[in-house]
Every structure is written in structure tokens, then in C-alpha cells.
Write a protein that holds these residues in place. Structure first.
Motif, short mmCIF file in Angstrom:
data_model
loop_
_atom_site.label_atom_id
_atom_site.label_comp_id
_atom_site.label_asym_id
_atom_site.label_seq_id
_atom_site.Cartn_x
_atom_site.Cartn_y
_atom_site.Cartn_z
N ARG A 79 -26.98 1.23 18.64
CA ARG A 79 -27.49 2.58 18.90
C ARG A 79 -28.57 2.83 17.85
O ARG A 79 -28.27 3.00 16.68
CB ARG A 79 -26.37 3.60 18.80
N GLU A 87 -32.86 4.81 32.25
CA GLU A 87 -32.17 3.54 32.46
C GLU A 87 -33.17 2.39 32.32
O GLU A 87 -34.38 2.60 32.26
CB GLU A 87 -31.51 3.52 33.84
N ARG A 136 -31.36 1.26 27.33
CA ARG A 136 -31.21 2.64 27.81
C ARG A 136 -31.74 3.61 26.74
O ARG A 136 -31.59 3.36 25.56
CB ARG A 136 -29.73 2.90 28.07
N LEU A 171 -30.90 7.16 25.36
CA LEU A 171 -29.77 8.09 25.38
C LEU A 171 -30.19 9.53 25.11
O LEU A 171 -29.55 10.47 25.58
CB LEU A 171 -28.73 7.66 24.35
N GLU A 172 -31.24 9.68 24.33
CA GLU A 172 -31.68 11.00 23.90
C GLU A 172 -33.15 10.92 23.51
O GLU A 172 -33.59 9.90 22.97
CB GLU A 172 -30.84 11.42 22.70
N MET A 222 -32.37 10.98 29.75
CA MET A 222 -31.86 9.62 29.68
C MET A 222 -32.67 8.74 30.62
O MET A 222 -32.94 9.12 31.75
CB MET A 222 -30.39 9.61 30.06
N THR A 239 -31.85 5.09 21.39
CA THR A 239 -31.77 4.07 22.44
C THR A 239 -30.55 3.19 22.21
O THR A 239 -29.95 3.21 21.13
CB THR A 239 -33.03 3.18 22.44
#
Length: 155
Positions: free
Chosen positions: A112, A3, A22, A24-25, A1, A34
């Protein structure tokens, strides 16, 4: 992850055109997820007067796709760095096809984005993916071609 602060140093996009909050994966070289929070303070809303209706607050589809594409840029540039290629090239989203928008998004929504790199070519990458908001499908990208260009040629 990752930031937001780390993202700012990984792609050449800067405020107000950085549209990834961000990571996320990430599956190296293949897939990235993201997020982007839509706020009422987005630059695209700056000229709106008080009391505008909900339709005027729909986040522009062009910025939604830009945000999605920046996820692909992060994934691609991570691969470039891993291979020792840090020569100041900037990714450019060159072609998009088979885009379907299913619903609008508005301030208060969080996007997302899922971006898959389907193929690496000598000239660029071919990507596909989708955007969701609270589990609902917002947009699908069937085909996107991105290329690298020297950053100095872009600005």
C-alpha cells in the motif's frame, strides 16, 4: 478508485513494468494511495529454480520504489490532464533521497503506497511518502524528484 484496466491507459508504463494494480484513494494534485500485490509470477522471480529459500524471494527494493513512483506518476498526470496538457510526456523518477527500508516483502504480500506531491516546480515535482504492508511500515521516501520527458525520447 481506479482498477488496473483504467490505470493501463493513464500512465505510459506497460507489462512487465506496470507495478500498480489499483488506486485506492486520490486527493487531486496532492496525494494518492495505490496497491500492488506481489505474486510468485513476477518477472523478477523467473530465473529462480525450485526450492529456493525465502531470502531469494524478497521483492527487489528497486521494484518496490518503481511501484511507489508510478503512483506519483498517476497523480501528476491526472493534474496534467485536468489542465489540458496531454502532449505525450512521460514522468521519470530522477532523484531519490532519504530512503529507508524497514522490512522485506514477499509473494503473497500486498503493498500500500502513499505518495504526496509536496511541490510542483517548473521542471517537475517533489514527492515524499511511504509503503506499508498489512499496516507495517515497509519503506519511507523522504524526497523524490520527477521530471517529464517526451515519450519518443525514452524508447
Amino acid at each position: 478508485m481506479l482498477e488496473h484496466g483504467a490505470i493501463r491507459g493513464r500512465i505510459p508504463h506497460a507489462h512487465p513494468m506496470l507495478h500498480v494494480d489499483r488506486v485506492l484513494e486520490m486527493e487531486p494534485h496532492d496525494l494518492i494511495v495505490t496497491s500492488k500485490a506481489i505474486t510468485g509470477s513476477e518477472t523478477c522471480y523467473a530465473q529462480l529454480g525450485p526450492g529456493v529459500g525465502q531470502p531469494a524471494l524478497r521483492y527487489p527494493p528497486s521494484l518496490l520504489i518503481e511501484s511507489w513512483g508510478q503512483g506519483g506518476a498517476l497523480l501528476w498526470l491526472e493534474r496534467e490532464r485536468a489542465q489540458g496538457r496531454t502532449d505525450g510526456n512521460a514522468p521519470i523518477l530522477a532523484t531519490l533521497r532519504d530512503i529507508t527500508f524497514h522490512r522485506g516483502v514477499y509473494p503473497g504480500d500486498t503493498l500500500r503506497h502513499t505518495v504526496r506531491i509536496d511541490q510542483y516546480t517548473a521542471a517537475g515535482v517533489i514527492m515524499s511518502g511511504e509503503t506499508r504492508c498489512e499496516g507495517d511500515l515497509v519503506a519511507e521516501v523522504g524526497y523524490a524528484l520527477a521530471v517529464l520527458r517526451p515519450s519518443g525520447e525514452l524508447f
